[in-house]
Design an enzyme around this catalytic site. Structure first.
Site, PDB file in Angstrom:
ATOM      1  N   ARG A   1       0.812  -1.213   0.000  1.00  0.00           N
ATOM      2  CA  ARG A   1       0.000   0.000   0.000  1.00  0.00           C
ATOM      3  C   ARG A   1       0.853   1.273   0.000  1.00  0.00           C
ATOM      4  NH1 ARG A   1      -2.173   0.520   4.809  1.00  0.00           N
ATOM      5  NH2 ARG A   1      -3.195  -1.499   4.920  1.00  0.00           N
TER       6      ARG A   1
ATOM      7  N   TYR B   1     -17.571  19.095 -13.368  1.00  0.00           N
ATOM      8  CA  TYR B   1     -17.914  17.703 -13.708  1.00  0.00           C
ATOM      9  C   TYR B   1     -18.986  17.205 -12.746  1.00  0.00           C
ATOM     10  CZ  TYR B   1     -16.675  12.688 -14.293  1.00  0.00           C
ATOM     11  OH  TYR B   1     -16.671  11.338 -14.528  1.00  0.00           O
TER      12      TYR B   1
HETATM   13  C1  LIG Z   1     -13.753  11.732 -16.185  1.00  0.00           C
HETATM   14  C2  LIG Z   1     -13.472  12.929 -15.378  1.00  0.00           C
HETATM   15  C3  LIG Z   1     -13.256  12.825 -14.002  1.00  0.00           C
HETATM   16  C4  LIG Z   1     -13.408  11.526 -13.265  1.00  0.00           C
HETATM   17  O1  LIG Z   1     -12.446  10.595 -13.624  1.00  0.00           O
HETATM   18  P1  LIG Z   1     -12.691   9.011 -13.515  1.00  0.00           P
HETATM   19  O2  LIG Z   1     -11.329   8.497 -13.768  1.00  0.00           O
HETATM   20  O3  LIG Z   1     -13.699   8.661 -14.564  1.00  0.00           O
HETATM   21  O4  LIG Z   1     -13.183   8.724 -12.137  1.00  0.00           O
HETATM   22  C5  LIG Z   1     -12.939  13.980 -13.315  1.00  0.00           C
HETATM   23  N1  LIG Z   1     -12.854  15.173 -13.928  1.00  0.00           N
HETATM   24  C6  LIG Z   1     -13.058  15.310 -15.250  1.00  0.00           C
HETATM   25  C7  LIG Z   1     -12.930  16.652 -15.870  1.00  0.00           C
HETATM   26  C8  LIG Z   1     -13.379  14.195 -16.016  1.00  0.00           C
HETATM   27  O5  LIG Z   1     -13.607  14.339 -17.323  1.00  0.00           O
END
Ligand SMILES: *Cc1c(COP(=O)(O)O)cnc(C)c1O
Length: 396
Positions: free
Chosen positions: A61, A114
């Site tokens: 970890r 997001y």
């Molecule tokens: C996709 C995305 C995330 C989240 O990422 P994941 O790896 O899908 O959990 C966060 N911020 C933005 C701008 C994204 O496009």
């Protein structure tokens, strides 16, 4: 060459660093790449070794030579004090919040954020007694007037990954300077190759490494980088949550970094060519910060050295059947979440449903476009025919 393409410059040394950084062939029998260490237990030969807290690798970890290499690369590119890896971009966002927020605090978040970031704030943070208020992405220095004594963090995503407003980060950090408020930036779109938030006064930078770092739609990972002020707290919080990125995903993200500069350059020029082409079509509005028509183009040109692969278009108001007529029969573009891979994607989405601070009042249907590496003629033909089907079904 267009206005914005002129700005596709990497800081000197970046391409060489991406190629050679974060690996040491002499430590692995000469093999070029650091292998994925699949491991939990590390064996100690003696009690003295077990007691020696300075031994770097003591348990799975706590990281491996592979995770150290990738963290070091991102730290260097972001100009950070350090970086941690997480299993997804969303877990990186929650980690960054929990690093700097406590019961009773307040966080200000851009309204263009997001959607899952908003969901974390509205559910978990709220349950912990942390208040969230959303702000106009174009607020700039007026952010100071929104703060209270309880404000401990401001969250920025520039540009917003659906609606593409650029936030004036230098104005925001300047307006908050001297206050105990952490400025967090989701930098997934531009990557540190084109935007360096810490150098503009931010405290922590977040990536969905799933997107540009991995670059091939085959792994999920997140990263958080911090400056000196927050690194200790970030590392402690990461450790106590027990977050790790899988060895295979870390390997794939590290491999993605090797080609990040060439991919970013290629994504940028393809996305721009397509954006210009779309802008000339009747009835199509394009939301791409590198276009002179974009309201934040000035801030973009000032703060960014290049543009990403993702932008949106807005088509005239029409019923859902018109969207279906367009996307159900596309031959090259896939429909799906995420972006940053080699394959082009299209995603209908509705910001009206999401916004709370500033209502989204642009009429019409928004579609987000990720431009991959197919032939540009094929991409244009597929989009052009799709838009024609949309307009025809809408009776236009
Ligand atoms: C996709 C995305 C995330 C989240 O990422 P994941 O790896 O899908 O959990 C966060 N911020 C933005 C701008 C994204 O496009």
């Amino acid at each position: 060459m267009s206005e914005s393409e002129k700005t596709a410059v990497f800081q000197s040394g970046t391409e060489t660093f991406l190629t050679h950084g974060g690996r040491d062939p002499s430590a692995q029998h000469g093999f070029v790449n650091t292998p994925a260490y699949r491991g939990s237990t590390v064996i100690f030969d003696t009690l003295a070794e077990l007691d020696d807290a300075t031994i770097r690798y003591r348990y799975g970890r706590q990281g491996t030579p592979l995770t150290d290499g990738l963290q070091a690369m991102i730290t260097e590119l972001e100009g950070a004090a350090g970086t941690v890896l997480t299993p997804s971009g969303v877990s990186a966002i929650s980690l960054a919040f929990l690093t700097c927020l406590s019961v009773g605090d307040e966080v200000l978040i851009t309204d263009s954020v997001y959607e899952p970031t908003r969901r974390f704030a509205d559910s978990v943070l709220r349950r912990m007694g942390i208040t969230t208020r959303y702000f106009d992405p174009r607020i700039g220095s007026a952010i100071a007037e929104m703060t209270s004594e309880r404000t401990r963090a401001v969250f920025i995503e520039s540009p917003g990954s659906l609606t593409f407003e650029i936030q004036d980060l230098p104005a925001i950090t300047e307006a908050l300077s001297g206050r105990d408020i952490a400025v967090l930036v989701d930098n997934s779109w531009a990557t540190p190759l084109f935007y360096k938030p810490l150098s503009l006064g931010a405290d922590m930078v977040i990536h969905s490494a799933t997107k540009m770092f991995v670059g091939h739609s085959d792994a999920m990972m997140g990263t958080v980088s911090a400056n000196d002020t927050y690194l200790d707290r970030l590392v402690q919080t990461h450790r106590t949550f027990g977050l790790i990125a899988s060895p295979d995903d870390t390997y794939l993200a590290t491999r993605g970094m090797r080609t990040l500069a060439v991919r970013m350059k290629e994504h940028q020029s393809r996305a721009l060519e397509l954006a210009h082409w779309l802008e000339d079509l009747d009835g199509v509005e394009v939301l791409h910060p590198a276009l002179p028509s974009h309201p934040d183009n000035g801030v973009f040109l000032r703060d960014f050295s290049g543009a990403g692969c993702l932008f949106s278009i807005i088509l005239p108001p029409a019923p859902r059947a018109a969207i279906a007529a367009m996307v159900d029969s596309m031959r090259v573009f896939g429909m799906g979440y995420s972006w940053g891979g080699f394959e082009s994607l299209i995603l209908p989405a509705d910001p009206r449903r999401i916004r709370t601070a500033v209502p989204w009042d642009k009429p019409g249907n928004l579609m987000r476009i990720h431009v991959g590496f197919e032939g540009l003629d094929d991409l244009k033909a597929d989009l052009g025919e799709g838009i024609a089907r949309y307009l025809k079904t809408a009776g236009m």
